[in-house]
Structure formats: structure tokens, C-alpha cells
Design a protein around this motif. Sequence first.
Motif: not given
Length: 276
Positions: A101-103, A191-196, A213-222
Motif C-alpha cells: 500500500t502506497l500513501i 513498490c516492494y523493490n524500493y523498500g528493499l 500514485h505509483d511513485f510519490a510515496a517512494l521518493v521520501p522513503v528512498v
Amino acid sequence: MSVHAADIDLAMKLADAAGAAIRPYFRREMGLEIKADRSPVTLADREAEAAMRRILDAERSGDGIHGEEYGVKEGVTGRQWVLDPIDGTRSFTVGRPIFGTLIALVDQGWPVLGIIDQPITRERWVGVMGRPTLFNGAPARTRLCPQLEGATIATTSPHLFDDDDVPHFMALVTAISGNSPRQGPVYGGDCYNYGLLASGHVDIVCESGLKLHDFAALVPVVEGAGGRMCDWNGDPLTADSAGHVLAIGDPARTEEILEALRNVPHDHDHDHDHDH
């Protein structure tokens, strides 16, 4: 564009609600349908997004919402909650717990808060602009990648690339694999790849055709884990980005990766510009 403790608490509450909606359908009857764009959707996708929207309508009625299943609700605050209830629905439908789930909270077009939540394994990455990324409450860090050759690269599927993008992706794979093509990309994962990557297990994720909605949440995480997110030109990702996405665990490799993406044999390169 500051992120408050209340924003983080709310994002966690949204992730909890989505997970509670998703878990009962995992590896069970899920009401699978195929949407007009040929992508799958299930009752879990719809119920998870509906649960998150109910909370936002009650607690942040002035903020906008951009959700994969139920579209855009305009807000009045300049802030928008970007929701993808199940990123990796295909994995979900076959019982693979590598969806998420991406938020995201996007402020004036910039992602400032992001959560990647895996509700089955109960793994959660939380990224906030200007703060260290947390994985289940402990700091997550990307790993060093001393050279491009031999790096680990992941992508969800080569079938998701436009024909124009495939030669660029393969040029990057060639630069990474050197003379050992058997060490190809890791496929699947969404998205699991970006968490890894944020936790130091993957060096590069390269994808195209992603929506906000696919990439916005990934940016602050990475980025909060020490990595870099950009498009295939090296530009930062915003609400206006075209969907060519790179996650780079060790920012020192950025220029080599961008150079490899551009290094396509001329018979393939018919005036392709990534900014289409």
C-alpha cells in the motif's frame, strides 16, 4: 512544506486501515476484475482505498485526494494525499506478498511524506522529507555500491516498458552485467523493490510508465534512507513527472547510470526523448 507529527500519525492510521481491509482477501476469493486499461483490480483494492478516503474525509476534508481506484478529489490547502491501495495487484492476485500500500502526502506538487506498507508480512517503510527513513521503527539505510558493474537492479516487468524505452533499459542492464548476462535483473516486486533498496538489499530500480500514485510515496522513503530518486534525465520527481523512474541506492553512481541509459546503439535511437 513542513510535515507535522499529526501528518505522520494520520498516514500510519491510513496504512493500518488499508491493511485491515486487504488481509481478509489475501489468497482467498477476492472478486478479481480486469479494468479498461487491462490492469487487474480486486475488492481488496477498492475497500482499502475507500477505508483510507473515509478517514481523510473525516480528518482532512480540505486536503485533496488522488487515488488509483476512485480518482481525484480537489482540495483547498495545496496538499494532496496520493493513495495506491495495492501497488502490485498482479502479485496480490497470485498470493505473492511483495505488493504494498502506497500513501503519500504531496505539497505543492512535491512528495514530502511517503509510506510503503506490506500488510501481510507487516513491513512498513516511512519516509519524511528531511528525516531518516524508518523501517518498522528503526532507521533504514541504502548500501554503498562501489561500481556499476555487478550492481543489483530490479524492475517489475520488462513488459511494462514502452518499446522506445526497452533499448535504454537494456543498455543499463548491459552496463551492470558486464560479461555475465546470467546475472540479470530481479523481476517482480513493484513498490516492494524500493523498500528493499531503502533497506540496503537492492542497488537500482528502473521503471517507466509509472503514474503519480505509483511513485510519490517512494521518493521520501528512498531519499530519507540516503538514496536518490529521479527521472531518466536525472531530474527530481514531482506531480508533473512523465513516469520514467530511477531509484539509486548510492547517489555516487547516478551519472554512470544516466550515461548507461543514454548509451543506446544508434539503430535503436530514433530521436527518442524521455520528456514525452
